[in-house]
Design a protein around this motif. Structure first.
Motif, mmCIF file in Angstrom:
data_model
loop_
_atom_site.group_PDB
_atom_site.id
_atom_site.type_symbol
_atom_site.label_atom_id
_atom_site.label_comp_id
_atom_site.label_asym_id
_atom_site.label_seq_id
_atom_site.Cartn_x
_atom_site.Cartn_y
_atom_site.Cartn_z
ATOM 1 N N THR A 32 2.181 25.989 -4.754
ATOM 2 C CA THR A 32 2.644 27.354 -4.321
ATOM 3 C C THR A 32 1.487 28.314 -3.905
ATOM 4 O O THR A 32 1.984 29.039 -2.886
ATOM 5 N N ARG A 33 0.238 28.323 -4.127
ATOM 6 C CA ARG A 33 -0.718 28.915 -3.498
ATOM 7 C C ARG A 33 -0.953 28.542 -2.060
ATOM 8 O O ARG A 33 -1.219 29.182 -1.470
ATOM 9 N N LEU A 34 -0.646 27.096 -2.053
ATOM 10 C CA LEU A 34 -0.692 26.782 -0.556
ATOM 11 C C LEU A 34 0.299 27.195 0.413
ATOM 12 O O LEU A 34 -0.150 27.270 1.554
ATOM 13 N N GLU B 142 2.776 22.172 -14.286
ATOM 14 C CA GLU B 142 2.688 23.279 -14.133
ATOM 15 C C GLU B 142 1.330 23.705 -13.088
ATOM 16 O O GLU B 142 1.659 24.687 -12.210
ATOM 17 N N ILE B 143 0.169 23.288 -13.383
ATOM 18 C CA ILE B 143 -0.807 23.661 -12.549
ATOM 19 C C ILE B 143 -0.862 22.974 -11.220
ATOM 20 O O ILE B 143 -0.910 23.654 -10.335
ATOM 21 N N CYS B 144 -0.143 21.856 -11.245
ATOM 22 C CA CYS B 144 0.026 21.354 -9.608
ATOM 23 C C CYS B 144 0.982 22.228 -8.936
ATOM 24 O O CYS B 144 0.710 22.606 -7.596
ATOM 25 N N LEU C 150 -6.880 22.690 -0.522
ATOM 26 C CA LEU C 150 -6.421 22.389 -1.683
ATOM 27 C C LEU C 150 -7.717 22.574 -2.644
ATOM 28 O O LEU C 150 -7.663 23.257 -3.583
ATOM 29 N N PHE C 151 -8.854 22.041 -2.006
ATOM 30 C CA PHE C 151 -10.000 22.219 -2.521
ATOM 31 C C PHE C 151 -10.546 23.551 -3.223
ATOM 32 O O PHE C 151 -10.851 23.893 -4.032
ATOM 33 N N GLU C 152 -10.207 24.387 -1.948
ATOM 34 C CA GLU C 152 -10.716 25.994 -1.884
ATOM 35 C C GLU C 152 -9.746 26.573 -3.043
ATOM 36 O O GLU C 152 -10.367 27.337 -3.893
ATOM 37 N N ILE C 153 -8.279 26.139 -3.154
ATOM 38 C CA ILE C 153 -7.485 26.650 -3.844
ATOM 39 C C ILE C 153 -7.902 26.596 -5.495
ATOM 40 O O ILE C 153 -7.875 27.164 -6.280
ATOM 41 N N CYS C 154 -8.278 25.234 -5.722
ATOM 42 C CA CYS C 154 -8.770 24.699 -6.843
ATOM 43 C C CYS C 154 -9.873 25.634 -7.397
ATOM 44 O O CYS C 154 -10.008 25.927 -8.478
ATOM 45 N N LYS C 155 -10.700 25.864 -6.472
ATOM 46 C CA LYS C 155 -11.828 26.561 -6.642
ATOM 47 C C LYS C 155 -11.694 28.113 -7.260
ATOM 48 O O LYS C 155 -12.048 28.437 -8.186
#
Ligand code: FAD
Ligand code: SF4
Length: 425
Positions: free
Chosen positions: A351-353, A344-346, A137-142
């Protein structure tokens, strides 16, 4: 020696008691009792959940007696701690400095924050404990340019078992809470009276003469030369109003909404909560296993170990009030729009996960950072004392905050309480 009464033993109260003891003979009056963390295995209540026993959030007290839940007239769930340590004993241990609004009023708390960082161990030493999903999740946020940063925590990571139960009290004593400051005050000779609910301050000839408190069926008067109210952002305004001192209808609460999904072996229930934070303009995002929604929201039906959530913590509008035992607090249209932007951001992160969008569900909105009902203004930047108060009565909690910060407030409340201790002694 002159007598000071401190009402409440949470972030504000324990700080003031610690700072004032010795200069005054301090008595702390606390509505709750000794704090005990929930010690049983959470798989038992997880099984009981299927029986329908947990039909109202207020029943959380069966699991965690110190956790008090009230609902506003409009149904918003309000959480706070009533026991030694107040809400700090239920905190996630997140330790951030959020005094920008105070700085804008001309209140510079640099010295107090320096003291705090010497007295409370704050670190990001929990990175080594993150599970695989949190790392992802941390990587996705980056990747999404959300600039996530590991959350500074007031936790001793040599003792932490990464059990994920911070909000029910730390069974290891790894997490700092205000009982440590309280203990210093007691070691210095302060008196503590528990199960003592202060109802009002008695004012005679313009000065505070003492407080009236309820102990079981009895009412008792405690005389004092100095009184500091730190009963939290919901109880302090009530005490003030009972004492004939008007408060403002500016209640904020920092509402939390979790966006969740089934994610096998995410194990967020067994991990330090809020391991990292994404700061947006009006809210923060942080991974979070929401026990309240898990036990009480019917949409949360997956096993705890497979339930993955991201919290949106909103800086809400200052529009709410307390009259008698009733709390009026609803989300404004602007609050709802901002929460929708967070959802929306969450949703994008999840979904990216790999979560399917239509399998995402929401938690119950709950809030645990009340304040704002006697907010400081520029005129009070030097004194931190509202003109409506007698000169020997102070407030030392988030009731003084000018705005909702949408962020964990403990350190900033402590900093304010330290400054107030200097000003009133
Ligand atoms: C579940 C949860 C998690 C949180 N996590 C974090 C976090 O990680 N980091 C962070 O910075 N903040 C966190 N917070 C918020 C933070 O804990 C509170 O904002 C902070 O503790 C407030 O400090 P306070 O001294 O004003 O009130 P409290 O800490 O709530 O203390 C008030 C005390 O006054 C007592 N009291 C109330 N009424 C009376 C009365 N009439 N007479 C006598 N005593 C009374 C209460 O029993 C309590 O002990 C969290 C809050 C909750 C609910
Ligand atoms: S995760 Fe660590 S700090 Fe939190 S309750 Fe468990 S042992 Fe305590």
């Amino acid at each position: 020696m002159k007598k000071a009464i401190v009402v409440g033993s949470g972030a504000g109260g324990a700080t003031v008691a610690r700072e004032l003891q010795g200069k005054f003979s301090v008595t702390i009056l606390e509505a709750g009792r000794e704090f005990r963390p929930f010690a049983l295995n959470l798989s038992l209540p997880e099984r009981l959940k299927k029986s329908g026993l947990f039909f109202d959030e207020r029943l959380i007290q069966l699991l965690c007696p110190a956790m008090k839940i009230r609902k506003s007239n409009e149904g918003l769930i309000l959480v706070n701690g009533v026991a030694l340590g107040g809400s700090t004993a239920l905190s996630t241990g997140s330790a951030v400095r959020v005094d920008q609004d105070l700085k804008e009023l001309g209140i510079d708390l640099d010295v107090e924050f320096e003291e705090i960082y010497r007295e409370i161990p704050v670190s990001t030493g929990h990175l080594k404990l993150w599970h695989k999903t949190t790392k992802r999740l941390f990587e996705i946020c980056k990747e999404m340019n959300l600039a996530p940063r590991p959350t500074p925590k007031m936790v001793n990571y040599d003792l932490c078992l990464n059990c994920g139960r911070c909000t029910m009290g730390c069974p290891q004593g790894a997490k700092w809470d205000s009982r440590q400051f309280l203990q210093t005050a007691l070691d210095g000779g302060a008196h503590l009276i528990t199960s003592c609910r202060v109802e009002k301050v008695l004012i005679k000839e313009g000065m505070a003469a003492g407080v009236q408190a309820r102990m079981g069926w009895q009412r008792k008067f405690f005389p004092a030369d100095l009184i500091i109210l730190a009963a939290g952002g919901l109880a302090t305004p009530l005490i003030l109003q009972n004492s004939g001192i008007a408060c403002d209808s500016n209640l904020f609460v920092d509402p939390v909404l979790c966006v969740a999904a089934e994610w096998k072996e995410s194990l967020q229930n067994k991990e330090i909560p809020m391991p990292f934070i994404v700061q947006k303009e009006n809210f923060i995002l942080a991974p979070y296993f929401d026990h309240l929604s898990f036990f009480f929201n019917k949409d949360w039906k997956f096993p705890a170990r497979n339930t993955l959530g991201i919290m949106i913590k909103l800086a809400d509008s200052n529009t709410g009030t307390i009259s008698g035992k009733k709390i009026q607090k609803a989300l404004t249209e602007q609050d709802k729009k901002r929460l929708a932007a967070g959802v929306e951001i969450c949703t994008d992160i999840l979904t990216r996960l790999g979560v399917e969008k239509d399998r995402i569900f929401l938690g119950s909105i709950n809030a645990g950072h009340p304040g704002g009902m006697l907010r400081l203004t520029r005129q009070e930047a030097e004194t931190l004392h509202n003109g409506r108060l007698p000169e020997n009565l102070y407030v030392a909690d988030a009731t003084l905050f000018p705005e909702s910060t949408g962020n964990p407030p403990i350190l900033t409340i402590i900093a304010l309480a330290k400054r107030i201790s200097k000003l009133c002694s």
